[in-house]
Motif scaffolding. Structure first.
Motif, PDB file in Angstrom:
ATOM      1  N   LEU A 149      -2.126   7.266  45.617  1.00 48.83           N
ATOM      2  CA  LEU A 149      -2.690   6.319  45.091  1.00 48.83           C
ATOM      3  C   LEU A 149      -3.326   5.242  45.129  1.00 48.83           C
ATOM      4  CD1 LEU A 149      -4.613   6.643  42.402  1.00 48.83           C
ATOM      5  CD2 LEU A 149      -2.430   6.504  41.243  1.00 48.83           C
ATOM      6  N   ILE A 150      -2.629   5.066  45.333  1.00 49.73           N
ATOM      7  CA  ILE A 150      -1.516   3.468  45.597  1.00 49.73           C
ATOM      8  C   ILE A 150      -2.256   2.887  46.620  1.00 49.73           C
ATOM      9  CG2 ILE A 150       1.439   3.469  44.199  1.00 49.73           C
ATOM     10  CD1 ILE A 150       1.871   2.653  47.112  1.00 49.73           C
ATOM     11  N   ASP A 151      -2.581   3.260  47.600  1.00 50.14           N
ATOM     12  CA  ASP A 151      -3.668   2.554  48.525  1.00 50.14           C
ATOM     13  C   ASP A 151      -4.963   2.574  48.114  1.00 50.14           C
ATOM     14  OD1 ASP A 151      -3.525   4.526  49.310  1.00 50.14           O
ATOM     15  OD2 ASP A 151      -2.863   4.932  51.351  1.00 50.14           O
ATOM     16  N   ARG A 152      -5.464   3.357  47.500  1.00 55.08           N
ATOM     17  CA  ARG A 152      -6.215   3.261  46.910  1.00 55.08           C
ATOM     18  C   ARG A 152      -7.524   2.325  45.745  1.00 55.08           C
ATOM     19  NH1 ARG A 152      -6.393   3.768  51.403  1.00 55.08           N
ATOM     20  NH2 ARG A 152      -7.818   5.968  52.454  1.00 55.08           N
ATOM     21  N   TRP A 181      -4.383   1.594  54.061  1.00 53.04           N
ATOM     22  CA  TRP A 181      -4.632   0.518  53.414  1.00 53.04           C
ATOM     23  C   TRP A 181      -5.803  -0.476  54.520  1.00 53.04           C
ATOM     24  CZ3 TRP A 181      -2.481  -0.213  48.878  1.00 53.04           C
ATOM     25  CH2 TRP A 181      -0.803  -0.333  48.663  1.00 53.04           C
ATOM     26  N   LEU A 182      -6.867  -0.443  53.686  1.00 57.31           N
ATOM     27  CA  LEU A 182      -7.998  -0.329  53.916  1.00 57.31           C
ATOM     28  C   LEU A 182      -8.635  -0.961  52.847  1.00 57.31           C
ATOM     29  CD1 LEU A 182      -9.034   3.646  54.845  1.00 57.31           C
ATOM     30  CD2 LEU A 182      -8.796   1.131  56.582  1.00 57.31           C
ATOM     31  N   GLY A 194       2.341  -3.238  54.971  1.00 53.76           N
ATOM     32  CA  GLY A 194       1.654  -3.547  55.901  1.00 53.76           C
ATOM     33  C   GLY A 194       1.696  -4.284  56.544  1.00 53.76           C
ATOM     34  N   PHE A 195       2.402  -5.557  56.373  1.00 55.49           N
ATOM     35  CA  PHE A 195       2.267  -6.946  57.241  1.00 55.49           C
ATOM     36  C   PHE A 195       2.983  -7.913  57.169  1.00 55.49           C
ATOM     37  CE2 PHE A 195       1.384  -6.739  52.398  1.00 55.49           C
ATOM     38  CZ  PHE A 195       2.264  -8.227  52.026  1.00 55.49           C
ATOM     39  N   LYS A 196       2.821  -8.775  57.760  1.00 50.03           N
ATOM     40  CA  LYS A 196       3.761  -9.859  58.108  1.00 50.03           C
ATOM     41  C   LYS A 196       3.942 -10.871  56.842  1.00 50.03           C
ATOM     42  CE  LYS A 196       4.579  -8.844  63.086  1.00 50.03           C
ATOM     43  NZ  LYS A 196       5.735  -8.713  63.432  1.00 50.03           N
ATOM     44  N   PHE A 202       6.786  -6.249  57.200  1.00 51.07           N
ATOM     45  CA  PHE A 202       6.921  -6.076  55.787  1.00 51.07           C
ATOM     46  C   PHE A 202       6.511  -4.939  55.204  1.00 51.07           C
ATOM     47  CE2 PHE A 202       6.487  -6.733  50.312  1.00 51.07           C
ATOM     48  CZ  PHE A 202       7.422  -6.969  50.544  1.00 51.07           C
ATOM     49  N   SER A 203       7.098  -3.527  54.965  1.00 49.35           N
ATOM     50  CA  SER A 203       6.535  -2.811  54.732  1.00 49.35           C
ATOM     51  C   SER A 203       6.047  -2.157  53.195  1.00 49.35           C
ATOM     52  CB  SER A 203       7.877  -1.826  55.264  1.00 49.35           C
ATOM     53  OG  SER A 203       8.572  -1.546  54.466  1.00 49.35           O
TER      54      SER A 203
END
Length: 251
Positions: A149-152, A181-182, A194-196, A202-203
């Protein structure tokens, strides 16, 4: 907030009905059932009174949780998915046209009885809703489960920083996500990870720990659950969802 029309499409609905109630593919267990089983293992003797299945899709996890809980609410943003859940609960069976190749389909029928779930329908309720803006009535749960769910979500931080209000003391929040992540679903400035950050990776797990820390503690080490979504006879999505279990701490 408008969700992608992807989850209202008839072809997608058929794929998810197969994902929830159909055959097992490539040696992997049924993911919605495995998710419910993992949540019950984590409950470890806690009171199974009320549970909330957020992002319930076609409802298999909700039905599975109802083997143990007195009442389970299943909520999804997709009206198409919720109608399918409600029809399954009412009729105890579902029929759908499974995509095979091009315009070719095969007609499938699945029943709750064949899954040992025919007797749980009185303990489930399905609703269309927004996980980032839930109605106040959804509260006092011993378990909240958010499967893939959370990545939507369009504002996952809003969900993560307020969900404690819905959970009883020492209740559980179970999150499973492949962290795909989209920007189609979540603006980049709203990604949990999912980024710096500060030049360092930073996961999403880092982000979850940070956002949930005021109200939850990580109960068990994260682990991966595999899942397979069948698109056609010759095309499958084989993915992994990271499962984390969080216990609400006393304030």
């Amino acid at each position: 907030m408008q969700q992608s029309a992807f989850y209202e499409d008839d072809t997608t609905l058929a794929q998810y009905l197969e994902f929830h109630f159909g055959e097992q593919w490539h040696g992997e267990n049924n993911f919605p059932k495995a998710l419910a089983d993992s949540a019950m293992d984590a409950m470890d003797g806690r009171s199974p009174s009320r549970a909330l299945d957020l992002g319930c899709a076609c409802g298999r996890t909700t039905f599975e949780l109802a083997r143990y809980f007195q009442h389970v609410d299943g909520i999804d943003f997709s009206r198409s998915f919720v109608r399918a859940c409600q029809d399954m609960a009412k009729n105890r069976q579902v029929r759908y046209a499974r995509p095979e190749e091009g315009e070719l389909v095969s007609f499938q029928e699945r029943t709750l009885a064949s899954l040992g779930l025919a007797e749980v329908t009185g303990r489930v309720a399905f609703h269309q809703g927004d996980a980032c803006d839930l109605e106040p009535t959804y509260r006092d749960y011993d378990l909240v489960l958010a499967g893939n769910l959370i990545d939507r979500l369009y504002q996952p931080a809003r969900f993560l920083t307020t969900i404690h209000e819905r959970i009883n003391e020492l209740g559980l929040l179970v999150i499973a996500s492949p962290y795909t992540w989209l920007e189609e679903y979540t603006p980049k400035d709203q990604w949990v990870g999912g980024f710096k950050r500060g030049g360092e990776d930073f996961s999403t797990l880092d982000g979850l720990k940070e956002m949930l820390a005021p109200h939850f503690q990580l109960l068990i080490e994260p682990r991966s659950l595999p899942f397979v979504i069948r698109e056609t006879r010759n095309k499958f999505q084989h993915s992994f969802s990271e499962l984390t279990v969080w216990e609400k701490v006393s304030q």
